[in-house]
Design an enzyme around this catalytic site. Structure first.
Site, PDB file in Angstrom:
ATOM      1  N   SER A   1      -0.026  14.380 -14.321  1.00 52.47           N
ATOM      2  CA  SER A   1      -1.321  14.518 -14.990  1.00 52.47           C
ATOM      3  C   SER A   1      -1.391  15.883 -15.650  1.00 52.47           C
ATOM      4  O   SER A   1      -0.776  16.842 -15.180  1.00 52.47           O
ATOM      5  CB  SER A   1      -2.461  14.412 -13.968  1.00 52.47           C
TER       6      SER A   1
ATOM      7  N   LYS B   1      -0.745  16.400  -7.819  1.00 50.56           N
ATOM      8  CA  LYS B   1       0.061  16.124  -9.013  1.00 50.56           C
ATOM      9  C   LYS B   1       0.968  17.317  -9.349  1.00 50.56           C
ATOM     10  O   LYS B   1       2.077  17.137  -9.867  1.00 50.56           O
ATOM     11  CB  LYS B   1      -0.857  15.799 -10.193  1.00 50.56           C
TER      12      LYS B   1
ATOM     13  N   ASP C   1       0.857  -1.184   0.000  1.00 47.92           N
ATOM     14  CA  ASP C   1       0.000   0.000   0.000  1.00 47.92           C
ATOM     15  C   ASP C   1       0.895   1.238   0.000  1.00 47.92           C
ATOM     16  O   ASP C   1       1.663   1.468   0.946  1.00 47.92           O
ATOM     17  CB  ASP C   1      -0.909  -0.001   1.246  1.00 47.92           C
TER      18      ASP C   1
ATOM     19  N   TYR D   1      -6.575  16.208  -6.198  1.00 51.64           N
ATOM     20  CA  TYR D   1      -5.848  15.455  -7.229  1.00 51.64           C
ATOM     21  C   TYR D   1      -4.905  16.393  -7.986  1.00 51.64           C
ATOM     22  O   TYR D   1      -3.701  16.134  -8.083  1.00 51.64           O
ATOM     23  CB  TYR D   1      -6.847  14.800  -8.181  1.00 51.64           C
TER      24      TYR D   1
END
Ligand code: NAD
Length: 263
Positions: free
Chosen positions: A140, A157, A62, A153
């Site tokens: 991204s 990134k 993980d 997110y």
């Protein structure tokens, strides 16, 4: 082609999507590569390893655990004896307006999308020094473009982009190259549910100059370039793999249409 690429490669997020595609492309390249496939999805990893065969070993881990880098690199060294490239690719999404998200969401997203990349790079460092190897992370398009409903997110990134540029700066003296790829809309298990909706897919594809969603292999090929010898003098950069979408945001404003030319 084999001589052009790294031979002992660690890949995270290797059970699915872009990471799996990197593993499959390397495995198809004459059998010269050894791979350590890491992911939290034990079944997906087992399926990937079964396809690839003896060249691949797996590490169920993980990436939100603080010791994830040490665990992965120990497994990689046990399998391959050294490391030529690290593809730090796993990532997750948390949807929601920033005003609605919670500290636990922040910790979870930043742990996987940002911190784990550093932990992996740090653990791999002595081995990458030995091989003058390469580190590539998957960022991204959202790292450079605020994205509705994906504030943790996109910002996680963006932090990753700078983290890898920083690594490139610090590790250039060791001959280690550090780069990122930034996918635009790409059809993978992460996005499948959304893009299997024909209307949504058509709307998204209408914004992409090349007229289609990216596929996992499109991004994987950019990653292979960056870990290969062909990119031997490239470090600290981001390759955007988005079919041109990030250059196509102004047309939506209508700017330039119906406007008189300056005299
Ligand atoms: P995917 O969901 O198909 O694959 C991601 C993999 O990461 C999965 O196998 C998952 O099990 C693994 N993973 C997630 N959290 C983990 C954890 N805590 N520990 C270990 N493994 C974990 O998605 P994908 O589209 O292949 O995404 C790969 C990368 O590309 C991600 O970093 C993602 O943010 C980035 N990306 C994807 C797109 C897109 O449109 N698909 C766009 C931009 C960026």
């Amino acid at each position: 082609m084999t001589e052009e690429k790294a031979v002992r490669v660690v890949i995270t997020g290797a059970a699915s999507g872009i990471g799996l595609s990197v593993a499959e492309l390397l495995a198809a390249d004459g059998g010269a590569h050894q791979l350590l496939l890491a992911d939290r999805d034990a079944d997906g990893l087992a399926a990937a390893a079964a396809k690839i065969g003896a060249a691949a070993a797996i590490c169920v881990v993980d990436l939100s655990d603080n010791d994830c880098g040490d665990v992965i690199i120990a497994a990689a060294i046990a399998h391959m004896g050294g490391i030529d490239a690290v593809v730090s690719n796993a990532g997750i999404i948390a949807a929601g307006a920033l005003v609605d998200l919670e500290p636990e969401d922040f910790d979870r997203i930043y742990a996987v999308n940002t911190k784990a990349n550093w932990a992996l790079a740090k653990a791999a460092y002595p081995h990458l020094v030995a091989s003058k190897g390469a580190f590539v992370a998957t960022a991204s398009m959202s790292a450079s473009q605020p994205t509705p409903g994906l504030g943790f997110y996109s910002s996680s990134k963006a932090a990753l982009l700078m983290l890898v540029r920083q690594l490139a700066l610090e590790w250039g003296k060791d001959g280690i190259r550090c780069n990122t790829v930034s996918p635009g809309p790409t059809y993978t298990p992460m996005t499948k549910t959304g893009y299997d909706d024909a209307e949504r897919r058509a709307q998204r594809e209408s914004m992409i100059p090349l007229g289609k969603l990216g596929m996992a292999e499109d991004v994987a090929n950019a990653i292979l370039f960056l870990i290969g010898r062909g990119a031997g003098h490239i470090t600290g950069i981001d390759i955007v793999v988005d079919g041109g979408m990030s250059n196509n945001l102004m047309p939506a404003t209508g700017a330039g249409t119906g406007q008189a030319a300056s005299k």
